[in-house]
Design an enzyme around this catalytic site. Structure first.
Site, PDB file in Angstrom:
ATOM      1  N   ASP A 278       0.859  -1.183   0.000  1.00  0.00           N
ATOM      2  CA  ASP A 278       0.000   0.000   0.000  1.00  0.00           C
ATOM      3  C   ASP A 278       0.906   1.248   0.000  1.00  0.00           C
ATOM      4  OD1 ASP A 278      -2.176   1.685  -0.004  1.00  0.00           O
ATOM      5  OD2 ASP A 278      -3.241   0.650   1.585  1.00  0.00           O
TER       6      ASP A 278
HETATM    7  C1  NOJ Z   1      -4.130   3.861   0.040  1.00  0.00           C
HETATM    8  C2  NOJ Z   1      -5.282   2.911   0.150  1.00  0.00           C
HETATM    9  O1  NOJ Z   1      -5.215   2.222   1.383  1.00  0.00           O
HETATM   10  C3  NOJ Z   1      -5.336   1.910  -0.981  1.00  0.00           C
HETATM   11  O2  NOJ Z   1      -6.525   1.171  -0.853  1.00  0.00           O
HETATM   12  C4  NOJ Z   1      -5.240   2.594  -2.297  1.00  0.00           C
HETATM   13  O3  NOJ Z   1      -5.369   1.675  -3.345  1.00  0.00           O
HETATM   14  C5  NOJ Z   1      -3.909   3.316  -2.361  1.00  0.00           C
HETATM   15  N1  NOJ Z   1      -3.852   4.311  -1.306  1.00  0.00           N
HETATM   16  C6  NOJ Z   1      -3.665   4.001  -3.687  1.00  0.00           C
HETATM   17  O4  NOJ Z   1      -4.446   5.118  -3.792  1.00  0.00           O
END
Ligand code: NOJ
Length: 739
Positions: A278
Site C-alpha cells: 500500500d
Molecule cells: C491507500 C489505500 O489504502 C489503498 O486502498 C489505495 O489503493 C492506495 N492508497 C492508492 O491510492
C-alpha cells in the site's frame, strides 16, 4: 475445491493457479528479458509512483531510463499514452509501464459504494458493474484496478467499511470473486480487461477501535476462519495482484510479514501474481517501530515478498546497497521482477498497439446498470403501516434534507473519475417523475454536518404545504472512506433536530438515508413512517430512489453489516459465539438508562438491549414472504456426500418482488466453539404474487469446515443446526448429523 449446486464453494486446497496459470511462452519471455536487465532496470520495475501528474520532461527522461515500472492515479489519458509510447519505444528494453488506479465502485459511471453493492446479494450484477468499470478505465489507459477490497469490517466507526463488502467471510468472498471476474473478463489479454488487486492483506478492517491504520490483533484461528477466506476466494477467481495492508497484524506490519506473504500467500495458496505494497506502507514500517530505517524497511519488505513498492522509494534508494552488502539476494529481486513482468505480459502490454488516448463516458447502458444496482442495493428498514410505496396520485411532496440534491455526496468515497454532472439526484428524479409543481424543495441544512438552522423555517414551510415529506439525510462523501473514522455514529450536524421539527408536523414522512456506514438513528427512525437506506448510491441513485419510493421498483436489498443500537455495542456482528451465559429474548426491552431490576447474570447490557437495531441479512419489501416446509433429504450427511436442504418460499403479498434467501449453519459442539450462525449460501429469487418457489442448498462436509486448534481445516462429526432464513435473526430451523 468442492462445489455443490453452484451455491456453496469451499476452498480447502491451495489455489494452485491463482494469480494466473503460468504460461510457458510467457515464462520464457520473462526469463529472456530478465537476463538482459541491469540491476537499475530491475529496481525500476519494482517502483511505483504518483509523480506523473503532469508528464514533465524529467519524468519522460526517467521513463526512458527505466526508472519506473508503474504509475498510479496519475496523468491524463493522453499523458498515459505518451508515457507508454516512450517506455515501449524509447527505453532500452521497451518494457511497458502499467497504470494503476483506484477504480473502487465504478470509473466514470459510479455504482453504489461497495457496502451498498454487497447489500444487493447479486454477484452477477456486481460482476457486470465491474466489467463496465473495467471497460471505462481501460479506455483511458488504466489496466490495473486497486479493488476489490475484501477486508472484513465489523466496526462501523471505521470509515473504510464503506469500501468493504461487510462483516461476513463467505459473502465477502463471493463479492470479491465477482469483481475479479468482472475486471479481468475472459482474459487479461483482452484490452478492455484490467488486472484486479485484492486488498488489503490482511486484517486492515480489524483496526482497533475502528481508527484507521490502527493495529490489528487477530488470533490465527480467527484470521483463517474469518479474515483470510475472502482473499482466498478472490484469488481463486484469478485475481492477478494483491496489495498488502498498512496495519500491523499481531505486531508485525502486514507489508513486512513473512507469515502472511510467504507462508500463507505464496506457500499455502501458491499465489503466482504480483504483490504491491500500500501507499508508502514500506517506509511506514519505521514509525510502526519495526524497521530501523528506510533501508531496513526495504529489506523487510522484499524479504517478506513485496514485489512493487507504492510511492515511497526505499527500494530505489537502498536495494542496490542491500544487495552489495548481502542483506538481500539477487534471486529475491529477480523473483519480484518476474512477478511484475509476468503481469505485463499477461495483460498484453508488450505486444498490443498502444491505444489512442480516449475518454470514457457514461452511456445509456452503464446508466441502466448503475440504476439497477442502486435499486437492488437499497434496504428498506422500516415501513410502518405500509407508508411506502407512495401513491402516484400524491398531490405534492416536500423534498428536504442535505442529501436530496448533492451529486458529490451521492457518489460516495473513492471517486476519482466520476463527474457530478453525470449524477442524477433524487431531487432531479422526483421533479422529472412528478413534475416541478408537485415537488417543494428546501434542503433545511447546507450539508450533513451543518448546524446552521437558518434553513429550517423554509423546510418547515415546504413540509406544511405538502402531502408527504421526503427527508434526505445521511453523511457527506467525506465522512466515510480512508482516514474517515468516526467515534460517534449519529446523523451528523443538526439533522436530528431537523427531523424533530418536521416530525412535529405529523405529516406522513419518509427518511431516505445515504451514508457510507451503519449509523445509529433510532430517534429519527421512531419519528418517521419509513426508512429507506440508500448508502451512497452513485450516478443513478436519484432515479433508483424515486422509483423505489413510488413503487416502480420494490426494495430487495439486505444488510451485509449489523446496525448497532448505539456505538457502545460495537463490535456487534451476527456470527458471534454464544458465551456460556447467553442472554435470552425474555431479557429484551430493558429501558434505556435504567439498570434492569433484577438484571440476570447473562451476557448483555443493563442500559440497552443486547440485540442489534437491524440484524445482518435484514431488509423489508413491499410484499411479504412466507418460509415453510424446511426439509432435508436425509437426517445424516454421509462421508464424501452431500445433504440437500430445501424450503418453500411464497410471495404472500400483492407485488412481484425479489427475496434473498439465506442459509446458515451452526455446529452444536465443536473442538473450537463456532459462531451461533454462519452464512453458507444464499439465493436471490424473483416471485410473483402468490407464487411459491422451492430453494435448495446442497451442503457437503467441506462446506462445514473450520480450523481446529492445530490450524487444520476440519469438518467435525456431530449435530449441525441449519436455518433457511430471510435474515440472520429468524428462519426455519432444522438439524442434521455429520457422521
Ligand atoms: C491507500 C489505500 O489504502 C489503498 O486502498 C489505495 O489503493 C492506495 N492508497 C492508492 O491510492
Amino acid at each position: 475445491m468442492i462445489r455443490s449446486a453452484g451455491i456453496l464453494t469451499f476452498f480447502l486446497c491451495a489455489i494452485r493457479l491463482s494469480g494466473g496459470p503460468r504460461d510457458g511462452s510467457i515464462e520464457q519471455r520473462v526469463d529472456a528479458l530478465l537476463a538482459r536487465m541491469t540491476l537499475d532496470e530491475k529496481i525500476g520495475q519494482m517502483s511505483q509512483s504518483t509523480a506523473m501528474n503532469t508528464l514533465t520532461d524529467s519524468i519522460k527522461q526517467e521513463i526512458r531510463q527505466g526508472r519506473w515500472g508503474s504509475f498510479l492515479n496519475a496523468g491524463s489519458p493522453a499523458d498515459r499514452a505518451e508515457a507508454q509510447r516512450i517506455a515501449r519505444h524509447e527505453s532500452r528494453l521497451g518494457i511497458p509501464l502499467i497504470f494503476g488506479r483506484d477504480v473502487i465502485h465504478g470509473y466514470r459511471t459510479i455504482f453504489p459504494i461497495p457496502l451498498g453493492q454487497a447489500a444487493s446479494w447479486d454477484p452477477a450484477l456486481i460482476e457486470r458493474a465491474a466489467r463496465t468499470a473495467a471497460t471505462e478505465a481501460s479506455t483511458e489507459g488504466i489496466r490495473w484496478a486497486f479493488a476489490p477490497m475484501v477486508d472484513i469490517a465489523r466496526d462501523p466507526r471505521w470509515g473504510r467499511i464503506a469500501e468493504s463488502p461487510g462483516e461476513d467471510p463467505y459473502l465477502a468472498g463471493v463479492f470479491g470473486a465477482a469483481i475479479v471476474r468482472g475486471f479481468q473478463g475472459r482474459s487479461l489479454l483482452d484490452n478492455s480487461s484490467v488486472a484486479a488487486c485484492v486488498k488489503h492483506f490482511a486484517g486492515y478492517g480489524a483496526a482497533e477501535a475502528g481508527r484507521d491504520y490502527n493495529s490489528a490483533w487477530i488470533p490465527e484461528i480467527l484470521l483463517r476462519d474469518v479474515y483470510l477466506p475472502p482473499f482466498q476466494a478472490s484469488l481463486a477467481a484469478g485475481a492477478a495482484t494483491l496489495m498488502t495492508a498498512f496495519n500491523t497484524l499481531n505486531g508485525v506490519p502486514a507489508t513486512g510479514n513473512p507469515f502472511l506473504l510467504r507462508t500463507i500467500l505464496r506457500g499455502e495458496w501458491k499465489f503466482q501474481g504480483t504483490v504491491v505494497s500500500d501507499y508508502e506502507a514500506v517506509t511506514e514500517m519505521v514509525p510502526h517501530g519495526y524497521a530501523a530505517d528506510n533501508r531496513d524497511a526495504a529489506r523487510e519488505a522484499l524479504s517478506a515478498g513485496v514485489d512493487m513498492e507504492m510511492v515511497s522509494a526505499a527500494y530505489h534508494d537502498y536495494l542496490k546497497s542491500l544487495l552489495a552488502a548481502g542483506q538481500v539476494t539477487l534471486p529475491q529481486i529477480d523473483d519480484a521482477v518476474r512477478n511484475i513482468l509476468r503481469l505485463k505480459f499477461r495483460l498484453g502490454l508488450f505486444d498490443q498497439k498502444i491505444p489512442a488516448p480516449a475518454q470514457a463516458s457514461v452511456t445509456p447502458q452503464s446508466r441502466a446498470l448503475a440504476q439497477q444496482l442502486a435499486t437492488e442495493s437499497a434496504v428498506l428498514l422500516k415501513n410502518a403501516g405500509n407508508l411506502l410505496p407512495l401513491s402516484a396520485s400524491v398531490h405534492s411532496v416536500a423534498v428536504i434534507g442535505p442529501l436530496a440534491n448533492s451529486p458529490i455526496d451521492q457518489m460516495g468515497t473513492w471517486v476519482m473519475d466520476g463527474r457530478p454532472e453525470d449524477v442524477q439526484t433524487p431531487l432531479a428524479a422526483l421533479r422529472r417523475m412528478l413534475g416541478e409543481a408537485r415537488v417543494r424543495y428546501a434542503p433545511g441544512l447546507k450539508n450533513s454536518r451543518s448546524v446552521d438552522r437558518s434553513g429550517f423555517a423554509a423546510a418547515l414551510d415546504a413540509a406544511r404545504a405538502a402531502d408527504v415529506v421526503l427527508l434526505f439525510l445521511g453523511e457527506e462523501q467525506i465522512l466515510s472512506g480512508e482516514a474517515r473514522s468516526r467515534a460517534f455514529l449519529n446523523l451528523p450536524g443538526a439533522q436530528t433536530q431537523l427531523v424533530d421539527e418536521i416530525a412535529a408536523l405529523k405529516k406522513p414522512t419518509v427518511a431516505i438515508i445515504q451514508a457510507g456506514r451503519p449509523l445509529t438513528f433510532d430517534r429519527t427512525a421512531s419519528q418517521v413512517g419509513a426508512v429507506l437506506w440508500a448508502w451512497h448510491p452513485g450516478t443513478m441513485g436519484g432515479p433508483a430512489i424515486a422509483d423505489l419510493l413510488f413503487g416502480r421498483a420494490v426494495p430487495s436489498g439486505k444488510l451485509t453489516v449489523t446496525f448497532p443500537r448505539t456505538v457502545g455495542q460495537v463490535p456487534i456482528y451476527y456470527a458471534h459465539l454464544n458465551t456460556g451465559r447467553p442472554a435470552s429474548a425474555a431479557e429484551l426491552g430493558i429501558p434505556m438508562g435504567t439498570p434492569a431490576e433484577p438484571a440476570g447474570y447473562t451476557s448483555k447490557y443493563i442500559d440497552v438491549d443486547f440485540t442489534p437495531e437491524y440484524p445482518f441479512g435484514f431488509g423489508l419489501s413491499y410484499t411479504t414472504f412466507e418460509y415453510s416446509n424446511l426439509r432435508l433429504n436425509h437426517p445424516e450427511l454421509p462421508t464424501g456426500g452431500a445433504i440437500s436442504l430445501s424450503a418453500d418460499i411464497r410471495n404472500t403479498g400483492s407485488r412481484a418482488a425479489d427475496e434473498v434467501v439465506q442459509l446458515y449453519v451452526h455446529p452444536v459442539t465443536a473442538s473450537v466453539a463456532q459462531p451461533v450462525r454462519l452464512l453458507k449460501g444464499f439465493r436471490r429469487i424473483s416471485l410473483h404474487p402468490g407464487e411459491t418457489q422451492t430453494v435448495t442448498f446442497n451442503v457437503t462436509a467441506a462446506d462445514l469446515a473450520y480450523h481446529d486448534q492445530q490450524m487444520h481445516l476440519v469438518a467435525e462429526p456431530g449435530r449441525y443446526q441449519v436455518w433457511i432464513a430471510p435474515d440472520s435473526a429468524r428462519g426455519l430451523e432444522g438439524a442434521f448429523t455429520l457422521r
